[in-house]
Design an enzyme around this catalytic site. Sequence first.
Site, short mmCIF file in Angstrom:
data_model
loop_
_atom_site.label_atom_id
_atom_site.label_comp_id
_atom_site.label_asym_id
_atom_site.label_seq_id
_atom_site.Cartn_x
_atom_site.Cartn_y
_atom_site.Cartn_z
N LYS A 22 0.90 -1.45 0.08
CA LYS A 22 0.08 -0.15 -0.20
C LYS A 22 0.65 1.31 0.15
CE LYS A 22 -1.79 1.58 3.98
NZ LYS A 22 -1.44 3.12 4.40
N ASN A 23 1.89 1.18 0.90
CA ASN A 23 2.61 2.59 1.10
C ASN A 23 3.71 2.81 0.06
OD1 ASN A 23 1.06 3.01 3.26
ND2 ASN A 23 2.69 2.50 4.83
N ARG A 101 -4.43 10.95 4.11
CA ARG A 101 -3.24 11.92 4.44
C ARG A 101 -2.31 11.79 3.02
NH1 ARG A 101 -2.62 14.36 8.97
NH2 ARG A 101 -0.34 14.78 8.39
N CYS A 125 -5.12 13.43 12.80
CA CYS A 125 -5.11 12.04 12.46
C CYS A 125 -5.13 11.21 13.98
CB CYS A 125 -4.07 11.99 11.75
SG CYS A 125 -3.58 10.30 11.26
N ARG A 130 0.63 15.11 13.02
CA ARG A 130 1.07 14.72 11.62
C ARG A 130 1.18 16.09 10.79
NH1 ARG A 130 -1.12 9.03 9.28
NH2 ARG A 130 0.72 9.10 8.04
N PRO A 131 2.13 16.76 10.85
CA PRO A 131 1.93 18.13 10.04
C PRO A 131 2.60 17.74 8.82
CG PRO A 131 3.79 18.19 11.70
CD PRO A 131 2.91 16.95 11.82
N VAL A 132 2.61 18.60 7.96
CA VAL A 132 3.16 18.57 6.54
C VAL A 132 4.31 19.65 6.43
CG1 VAL A 132 1.54 17.05 5.39
CG2 VAL A 132 1.49 19.80 5.43
N ASP A 133 4.77 20.19 7.23
CA ASP A 133 5.70 21.50 7.18
C ASP A 133 6.96 20.88 6.60
OD1 ASP A 133 5.97 19.42 9.49
OD2 ASP A 133 7.58 21.05 10.20
N LEU A 134 7.32 19.69 6.74
CA LEU A 134 8.90 19.35 6.04
C LEU A 134 8.59 19.41 4.30
CD1 LEU A 134 10.12 16.67 8.32
CD2 LEU A 134 10.59 19.13 8.32
N ASP A 315 4.61 0.93 11.95
CA ASP A 315 3.43 0.25 11.43
C ASP A 315 3.31 -1.33 12.10
OD1 ASP A 315 2.80 2.56 9.98
OD2 ASP A 315 3.46 1.98 8.28
N ILE A 337 7.95 7.16 16.74
CA ILE A 337 7.61 7.95 15.49
C ILE A 337 6.38 8.88 15.53
CG2 ILE A 337 7.33 7.91 12.93
CD1 ILE A 337 9.77 6.53 13.57
N ARG A 407 -8.77 -0.43 4.54
CA ARG A 407 -7.78 0.42 4.02
C ARG A 407 -6.36 0.03 3.60
NH1 ARG A 407 -7.65 6.16 7.07
NH2 ARG A 407 -6.29 6.41 4.93
C1 EPZ Z 1 4.13 7.02 6.17
O1 EPZ Z 1 3.72 8.05 6.49
C2 EPZ Z 1 3.49 5.64 6.12
N1 EPZ Z 1 2.51 6.37 5.08
C3 EPZ Z 1 2.88 5.55 7.43
O2 EPZ Z 1 2.05 4.47 7.29
C4 EPZ Z 1 4.01 5.30 8.32
O3 EPZ Z 1 3.16 4.85 9.83
C5 EPZ Z 1 4.71 6.39 8.40
O4 EPZ Z 1 5.23 6.64 7.10
C6 EPZ Z 1 6.28 6.01 9.18
O5 EPZ Z 1 6.83 4.87 8.63
C7 EPZ Z 1 2.49 6.10 3.95
O6 EPZ Z 1 3.33 5.77 3.46
C8 EPZ Z 1 1.31 6.46 2.91
P1 EPZ Z 1 6.48 10.54 8.23
P2 EPZ Z 1 4.08 9.54 6.68
O7 EPZ Z 1 6.18 11.55 7.39
O8 EPZ Z 1 5.01 9.59 5.28
C9 EPZ Z 1 6.48 13.84 11.46
C10 EPZ Z 1 0.22 2.89 7.86
O9 EPZ Z 1 -0.51 2.43 8.76
N2 EPZ Z 1 6.35 14.86 10.29
O10 EPZ Z 1 7.52 9.62 7.91
O11 EPZ Z 1 2.93 10.43 6.86
C11 EPZ Z 1 5.28 13.04 11.49
O12 EPZ Z 1 4.32 13.75 12.37
C12 EPZ Z 1 0.69 4.22 7.94
O13 EPZ Z 1 0.25 2.33 6.83
C13 EPZ Z 1 6.58 16.11 10.59
O14 EPZ Z 1 6.86 16.53 11.61
O15 EPZ Z 1 5.10 9.51 8.06
C14 EPZ Z 1 5.68 11.87 12.19
O16 EPZ Z 1 6.11 11.78 13.66
C15 EPZ Z 1 0.17 5.20 8.81
N3 EPZ Z 1 6.48 16.96 9.52
C16 EPZ Z 1 6.99 11.50 11.52
O17 EPZ Z 1 7.62 13.00 10.94
C17 EPZ Z 1 6.26 16.50 8.30
O18 EPZ Z 1 6.09 17.35 7.27
C18 EPZ Z 1 7.26 10.44 10.55
O19 EPZ Z 1 6.09 10.76 9.69
C19 EPZ Z 1 6.17 15.22 7.85
C20 EPZ Z 1 6.34 14.41 8.95
#
Ligand code: EPZ
Length: 430
Positions: A22-23, A101, A125, A130-134, A315, A337, A407
Site C-alpha cells: 500500500k505505502n 493523508r 489524524c 502529523r504536520p506537513v511542514d517538511l 506500522d 515516530i 484500507r
Molecule cells: C508514512 O507516513 C506511512 N504512510 C505511514 O503508514 C507510516 O506510519 C509512516 O510513514 C512512518 O513510517 C504512507 O507511506 C502512505 P512520516 P508519513 O512523514 O509519510 C513527522 C500505515 O499504517 N512529520 O515519515 O505521513 C510526523 O508527524 C501508515 O500504513 C513532521 O513533523 O510519515 C511523524 O511524527 C500510517 N512534519 C514523523 O515525522 C512533516 O512534514 C514521521 O512521519 C512530515 C512528518
Amino acid sequence: MDKLRIRGGRTLKGEIAISGAKNAALPLLAACLLTDETLTLSNLPHLADITTMANLLAQHGVDIHLNGQGGAHGCQGRVVELNAGTITSLEAPYDLVRKMRASVLVLGPLLARFGQAKVSLPGGCAIGPRPVDLHIKGLQAMGAEIEIEGGYVVAKAPPGGLRGAEFVFPQVSVGATENLMMAAALAKGETVLVNAAREPEIGDLAHCLIAMGAEIEGIGSDKLRIRGKERLHGATHAILPDRIETGTYAMAAAITGGEVELIGARLQDLQAVAITLAGANVAFVPTERGFRVQPTGPLLGVDAMTEPFPGFPTDLQAQMMALMCVANGASMITETIFENRFMHVPELARMGAKITVHGSSALVRGVPKLTGAPVMATDLRASVSLVLAGLAAGGETVVNRIYHLDRGYERLEEKLIACGADMERLKDAT
Ligand code: EPZ
C-alpha cells in the site's frame, strides 16, 4: 458498519500470498502526474486507500484503466494504466484529502510539472498531529512560494520552474522524502536530500522514477541525489510486496504458535523484525518463495523500539504488542515516530492484557491467555492488532469498525481462514 467475528484458539498453518505494498503504491500512483505518457503499475493491491488515491487522480483529470482482475483470488496482481496527458484541475479538495493523508503526495508532482498546485491540508489524524511542514519547507527550498489559504496549501513555482536545492531533513519523513524526490525529478539542476528516509517504499519509487527517465543516486542511503530532467516519460513498474502485511501475518502465525509460509515476502525488508522476533523464539526461515515463520521454543517477552527504516517499523508496533501480551515474561515497547499510537492498549486490556503506558513506552506483562471481547480501534494497524489478539484469545472476539482494515489489508479474512483461522465478516444490515 461491517464487523469481524473471530473464534480464537486455532493454530495457523499453511501459506499466505503477500500483496503489493500500500505505502509503495500510493506515491507510485501520484508519480503518474509527472509525465504526459502512460505509467503502468502492476501488483496493485485492492484496498480502500488505493481507491481514494485513484479518485483523487481522476478528479485531476488522469485517465485510469484497471486490468488483470482475474487473478487466482479475484483482484490479485492488478495492473493499472495511468495517463496524465490532460490535467483538468490542479486542486486536491478537502473532501478527498481528509479521507487519506497520503493525498498530499500529489503536491510535489503537480507543482513540478505545472508550476502550481492547491492541496488541502490533511488535518488531524488518529495517531498524532502529523504536520506537513517538511513537505512545504523542502519545496520552498526549491524556490516555491507557498501560502496557507483557507485550509489549503497554495503553491507556485518560480518563473522557469522549481530549482534543484540541498535540503536537510531535521527529522526523517517518508512522505516528505517522496514528495521532494518526485518534485526534484522535474526541477532544474541537482537536488540533494540529506537525512532522507530509507524505507524500501522510497527505493521502489526511485526505481520507478528512474524507469521514467529520472537520474537518482544513493537509493537505500540517507542521501539522495536527484538530477532534474526537462521531462519524464512513460514506464512500467511492479510494486514491491508489502512488508507491513508480511510482518502482520508473521505475528499472526506466531501468536497462535503456528507455522506459515509467506509467499513473495522479502526478508531483507524486515531484518529488524526478524532479529527482534528471534529473541522471542520466532524464526523467519528463508524459502524459495519467501520465508516461513515458525516457533523455536516458548514465546518470550522481548523489547522493541520503533525507528525509521532500517529500525523496527511503527506500522508493526501494535501487532508486536498484541504478540507480547501472550509471551512469557515482560516486554517494553517504545514508540518514537508518532505521539499517539497506543490506542490499541485499552482495547487489548479489555481482552485481559496487562499493559501499563509510561509516556512513549508501554510495559507489557505477558498473560497465559487473552479472552475474547467486543473491541474496536481507530486506525488500521491498531485494528489488525485486535484481530491478532482475537486469534489467540479464548472465546469470541468481535472487531468493530473494520473499514480501517479494508484500507490496508487485502482479503484479510480470506487469507487467515485459508490457514485455519475461524473468523467471518458480519455484514451490517443497516
Ligand atoms: C508514512 O507516513 C506511512 N504512510 C505511514 O503508514 C507510516 O506510519 C509512516 O510513514 C512512518 O513510517 C504512507 O507511506 C502512505 P512520516 P508519513 O512523514 O509519510 C513527522 C500505515 O499504517 N512529520 O515519515 O505521513 C510526523 O508527524 C501508515 O500504513 C513532521 O513533523 O510519515 C511523524 O511524527 C500510517 N512534519 C514523523 O515525522 C512533516 O512534514 C514521521 O512521519 C512530515 C512528518
